[in-house]
Design a protein around this motif. Structure first.
Motif, PDB file in Angstrom:
ATOM      1  N   TYR A 114      -8.218  -1.895   2.138  1.00  0.00           N
ATOM      2  CA  TYR A 114      -7.297  -1.396   1.114  1.00  0.00           C
ATOM      3  C   TYR A 114      -5.951  -2.090   1.291  1.00  0.00           C
ATOM      4  O   TYR A 114      -5.532  -2.397   2.401  1.00  0.00           O
ATOM      5  CB  TYR A 114      -7.103   0.125   1.253  1.00  0.00           C
ATOM      6  CG  TYR A 114      -8.362   0.924   1.079  1.00  0.00           C
ATOM      7  CD1 TYR A 114      -8.674   1.521  -0.134  1.00  0.00           C
ATOM      8  CD2 TYR A 114      -9.252   1.095   2.136  1.00  0.00           C
ATOM      9  CE1 TYR A 114      -9.845   2.260  -0.288  1.00  0.00           C
ATOM     10  CE2 TYR A 114     -10.418   1.814   1.997  1.00  0.00           C
ATOM     11  CZ  TYR A 114     -10.714   2.394   0.771  1.00  0.00           C
ATOM     12  OH  TYR A 114     -11.868   3.111   0.621  1.00  0.00           O
ATOM     13  N   PRO A 119      -8.275  -0.167  -3.290  1.00  0.00           N
ATOM     14  CA  PRO A 119      -9.464  -0.773  -2.690  1.00  0.00           C
ATOM     15  C   PRO A 119      -9.522  -2.285  -2.926  1.00  0.00           C
ATOM     16  O   PRO A 119      -9.338  -2.766  -4.044  1.00  0.00           O
ATOM     17  CB  PRO A 119     -10.621  -0.067  -3.404  1.00  0.00           C
ATOM     18  CG  PRO A 119     -10.043   1.209  -3.927  1.00  0.00           C
ATOM     19  CD  PRO A 119      -8.622   0.887  -4.271  1.00  0.00           C
ATOM     20  N   TYR A 151     -13.143   7.211   3.776  1.00  0.00           N
ATOM     21  CA  TYR A 151     -13.140   5.897   3.139  1.00  0.00           C
ATOM     22  C   TYR A 151     -14.518   5.436   2.668  1.00  0.00           C
ATOM     23  O   TYR A 151     -14.662   4.305   2.224  1.00  0.00           O
ATOM     24  CB  TYR A 151     -12.542   4.867   4.097  1.00  0.00           C
ATOM     25  CG  TYR A 151     -11.094   5.146   4.427  1.00  0.00           C
ATOM     26  CD1 TYR A 151     -10.097   4.907   3.490  1.00  0.00           C
ATOM     27  CD2 TYR A 151     -10.729   5.688   5.652  1.00  0.00           C
ATOM     28  CE1 TYR A 151      -8.771   5.179   3.775  1.00  0.00           C
ATOM     29  CE2 TYR A 151      -9.402   5.957   5.955  1.00  0.00           C
ATOM     30  CZ  TYR A 151      -8.432   5.703   5.012  1.00  0.00           C
ATOM     31  OH  TYR A 151      -7.112   5.971   5.293  1.00  0.00           O
ATOM     32  N   ARG A 334      -9.606   5.329  -7.349  1.00  0.00           N
ATOM     33  CA  ARG A 334      -9.616   6.238  -6.204  1.00  0.00           C
ATOM     34  C   ARG A 334      -8.551   7.302  -6.458  1.00  0.00           C
ATOM     35  O   ARG A 334      -7.454   7.004  -6.945  1.00  0.00           O
ATOM     36  CB  ARG A 334      -9.311   5.474  -4.922  1.00  0.00           C
ATOM     37  CG  ARG A 334      -9.247   6.315  -3.649  1.00  0.00           C
ATOM     38  CD  ARG A 334      -9.009   5.416  -2.446  1.00  0.00           C
ATOM     39  NE  ARG A 334      -8.771   6.153  -1.209  1.00  0.00           N
ATOM     40  CZ  ARG A 334      -9.727   6.557  -0.378  1.00  0.00           C
ATOM     41  NH1 ARG A 334     -10.995   6.296  -0.654  1.00  0.00           N
ATOM     42  NH2 ARG A 334      -9.434   7.220   0.731  1.00  0.00           N
ATOM     43  N   GLU A 355     -13.834   8.208  -4.918  1.00  0.00           N
ATOM     44  CA  GLU A 355     -13.682   6.768  -5.148  1.00  0.00           C
ATOM     45  C   GLU A 355     -14.914   6.268  -5.886  1.00  0.00           C
ATOM     46  O   GLU A 355     -16.042   6.631  -5.545  1.00  0.00           O
ATOM     47  CB  GLU A 355     -13.515   6.042  -3.813  1.00  0.00           C
ATOM     48  CG  GLU A 355     -13.337   4.528  -3.940  1.00  0.00           C
ATOM     49  CD  GLU A 355     -13.075   3.885  -2.574  1.00  0.00           C
ATOM     50  OE1 GLU A 355     -12.060   4.232  -1.937  1.00  0.00           O
ATOM     51  OE2 GLU A 355     -13.889   3.032  -2.146  1.00  0.00           O
TER      52      GLU A 355
END
Length: 694
Positions: A114, A119, A151, A334, A355
């Motif tokens: 990121y 991202p 994540y 996200r 996400e």
């Protein structure tokens, strides 16, 4: 084995040192933030590193842009325990976090990345690390081990990039130039301006080199823009955009005899295949990225950050046997909402978010006629989608304990179509590969001891579906039988400072158990394909520490980072051969990086770094091993303010000062035993930075 790890870890604490806690400084090491002050963004808590129950490596602007002369990410990342960056030829990066590169013949896979919360990793699991210029970065955090609870998919780790910090009510311009051995040349300009309600950073950087080996030249241009605008007391809008135009030649791997005879040579021709020079092997890559972030703060207890982005990649790769042309179009978003309950009986922070990533790829292979695309061989389309929904709670418990619990749901799918290119070919048919949704929990417990010491333990799970370059490898076709990796990591860590904040230490011991491990294979022409290799067991210890010596005219920092690993296959059968208990290739059992940083009040500064890697396996059979790596790097500079507005920085830097013949990146499991990619011999470069601020 456990006693061995414990002994080495204790010795590392007592005698070694590390610069991981350093923050960038304009003029002196006196500005360095110490362990109990460093703030990390990992796991969305923005807490002190001392209060973070995970292994996190930090690199600041000084680590990225001052310690080493050549402006690449590779040498700085290699100072972090548990992190290994390869550069098989200039511009060809491969990044491993705790051994995650065993499935990456090239590129960056099995890692999430990121930049300013946006991202960078696409839905196919690939990260364009070589599209970034280190001169536009101000800070990097590396979360080591599975971090799927926040994540998403990945068993290696997560890397968080931050741009340059823009001071409030200040504007500045910096121009830079550098030059050195093997035709190295670069220049750049950076513009920053900060107001009460906005911060803007614009960077352009150019780098080129003729290369040490034949067929190893590189040319790269990067343009990046980052802006943050406070449109109201509760609302902030941020924009991130970059464009990268990269071309680098690929000399190809050599076998041991060729490597020893002439390490500068490119891969030669054989009776059945042409060589790299004849085929003009290389990469042409253009990437554009644009993202928008919106942060809204309802009050001091609730806030949301939502980002959307789009990317476009044009990629061409003339290879020994073919010529690939590929176009990728990425889209994603996200969102994270955080709730804080500071006054509850057990103060807590709850983070919830999601996400979604999607990538559409058009990929065509042609024959390669001396660097020119010839007759079309395949015409294919690939669609990748990846989604994650996550929840994390952090609770402060009595007796200085802090509990973190997280859970995420991850799924992914691919759609593949091959179009007929000749009369009589089968008609176009859509093939799909859906990976069943999985739930990934993480649990971590931390306790602080006073203001300067903490200990933690954690259990985390990871999940990594095959990347788009693995389900659709260069060998061609669509692999519908390749399964996702699953992993569980157990970790215990201790970090702290002592002796009036002069001594800092950080030690972590972990065990990562993977099932359905993905490894690379090559066919007779050298094109790769991938298979699942059963289970792996990955034991490791990472130790780092630093000691500061302060005196009237300056400061010295002695530091050392140590990584010990014991990574082995379990239940791994390759044909009729049982490879169980073999070492996983590409992972050094011992990596030790030590250095000295110095700054003196007249403006002089110096950095000396020594890296050692002991031999490691180059193939699954453990039939070939690397040579030991002994790499000495140094930088000497002079930085001085010229009046109130101008700053001048002059420096000279040397790489491979011991003039070793070595490979910074090996081709693992290479056909024809072509493992070796020689890195430059002793080389020198010099540079200048001139800045003005108002």
């Amino acid at each position: 084995m456990q006693n061995y790890y414990s002994l080495i870890g204790l010795l590392a604490i007592l005698f070694s040192t590390s610069g991981v806690y350093a923050q960038e400084t304009q003029s002196s090491l006196d500005d360095t933030l110490h362990l109990n002050e460093v703030i990390v963004r990992g796991y969305a808590t923005n807490r002190r590193l001392l209060e973070t129950p995970a292994s996190v490596g930090l690199l600041t602007r000084r680590d990225l842009n001052q310690r080493f002369g050549t402006p690449t990410l590779v040498p700085a990342l290699n100072t972090l325990p548990g992190v290994r960056a390869d550069e098989r030829s200039p511009g060809s990066y491969r990044l491993a976090i705790r051994g995650s590169a065993i499935r990456s013949p090239f590129g960056v896979r099995n890692i999430k990345a990121y930049w300013n919360e946006m991202p960078l990793t696409d839905a196919g699991g690939n990260t364009p690390l070589n599209a970034l210029d280190v001169r536009a970065l101000g800070r990097i955090e590396v979360i080591k081990g599975p971090s799927g609870s926040l994540y998403g998919a990945g068993t290696g780790g997560t890397i968080l990039f931050n741009g340059l910090t823009v001071p409030v009510d200040k504007s500045s311009v910096e121009i830079s130039a550098l030059g050195g051995s093997y035709g190295l040349f670069g220049n750049g300009i950076s513009l920053q301006t900060g107001k009460n309600n906005s911060a803007i950073s614009l960077n352009y950087n150019h780098l080129q080199s003729d290369g040490y080996r034949d067929q190893s030249a590189v040319v790269r241009d990067n343009l990046s823009f980052a802006g943050s605008f406070n449109v109201s007391p509760k609302r902030t809008v941020s924009i991130l955009g970059f464009y990268s135009d990269l071309h680098y030649q690929t000399p190809g791997g050599l076998n041991e005899a060729q490597f020893k005879a002439n390490p500068r040579a490119a891969r030669p021709a054989t009776p059945t295949l042409p060589g790299s020079i004849e085929q003009q092997a290389g990469i042409y890559q253009k990437i554009g990225y644009l993202g928008v972030s919106h942060e809204y703060r309802w009050n001091d207890r609730i806030q949301n950050t939502t980002v959307i982005f789009g990317s476009h990649t044009d990629f061409a790769n003339p290879f020994i046997t073919n010529f690939e042309r590929r176009t990728d179009q990425g889209l994603g978003g996200r969102t994270i909402t955080q709730f804080r309950f500071p006054n509850s009986p057990l103060p807590a922070t709850v983070t919830v978010g999601a996400e979604l990533l999607r990538t559409f790829t058009v990929d065509r292979n042609f024959g390669n006629r001396r660097g020119v695309a010839d007759t079309i061989q395949t015409d294919e389309e690939l669609t990748a989608r990846q989604s994650t929904v996550f929840l994390q709670a952090e609770v402060e418990l009595p007796a200085r304990f802090r509990l973190t619990a997280g859970l995420s749901r991850n799924d992914g799918q691919y759609g593949f179509t091959r179009f007929p290119i000749r009369t009589g070919n089968p008609p176009a048919t859509l093939l799909t590969r859906n990976f069943a949704p999985v739930w990934l929990p993480r649990l971590a417990l931390l306790r602080t001891f006073g203001q300067n010491v903490s200990a933690f333990l954690s259990i985390s799970t990871g999940y990594s579906a095959p990347s788009s370059q693995e389900v659709r490898p260069s060998a061609g076709g669509f692999n519908t039988s390749l399964n996702a990796e699953r992993g569980t990591s157990y970790e215990v860590g201790l970090r702290g400072s002592a002796m009036a904040n002069r001594l800092h230490f950080d030690v972590a011991f972990y065990q990562l158990q993977l099932s359905e491990t993905i490894v690379r294979r090559s066919d007779a022409a050298g094109a790769e394909y991938f298979v699942n290799a059963g289970r792996t067991d990955q034991l490791g210890l990472e130790a780092q520490a630093s000691y500061d010596v302060r005196f009237t005219s300056g400061e010295l920092r002695f530091w050392n980072n140590l990584t010990l690993t014991n990574y082995r296959f379990r239940d791994y059968q390759q044909g009729a051969t049982d490879l169980s208990n073999n070492r996983i290739p590409g992972v050094a059992p011992v990596t030790n990086v030590t250095g000295i940083d110095a700054e003196f009040k007249p403006g002089l500064y110096a950095h000396l770094t020594y890296q050692y890697l002991n031999p490691f396996a180059l193939n699954d059979a453990n039939a070939a091993f690397s040579s030991p790596t002994r790499l000495l790097q140094g930088t000497l500079g002079f930085r001085r303010n010229l009046g109130q507005h101008w700053t001048l920085d002059l420096y000279v830097s040397g790489d491979n000062l011991l003039n070793q013949t070595y490979s910074l990146g090996y081709d693992l499991n290479a056909v024809g035993n072509r493992y070796f990619n020689a890195s430059p011999a002793r080389n020198i470069m010099a540079g200048v930075r001139l800045g003005v601020k108002w």
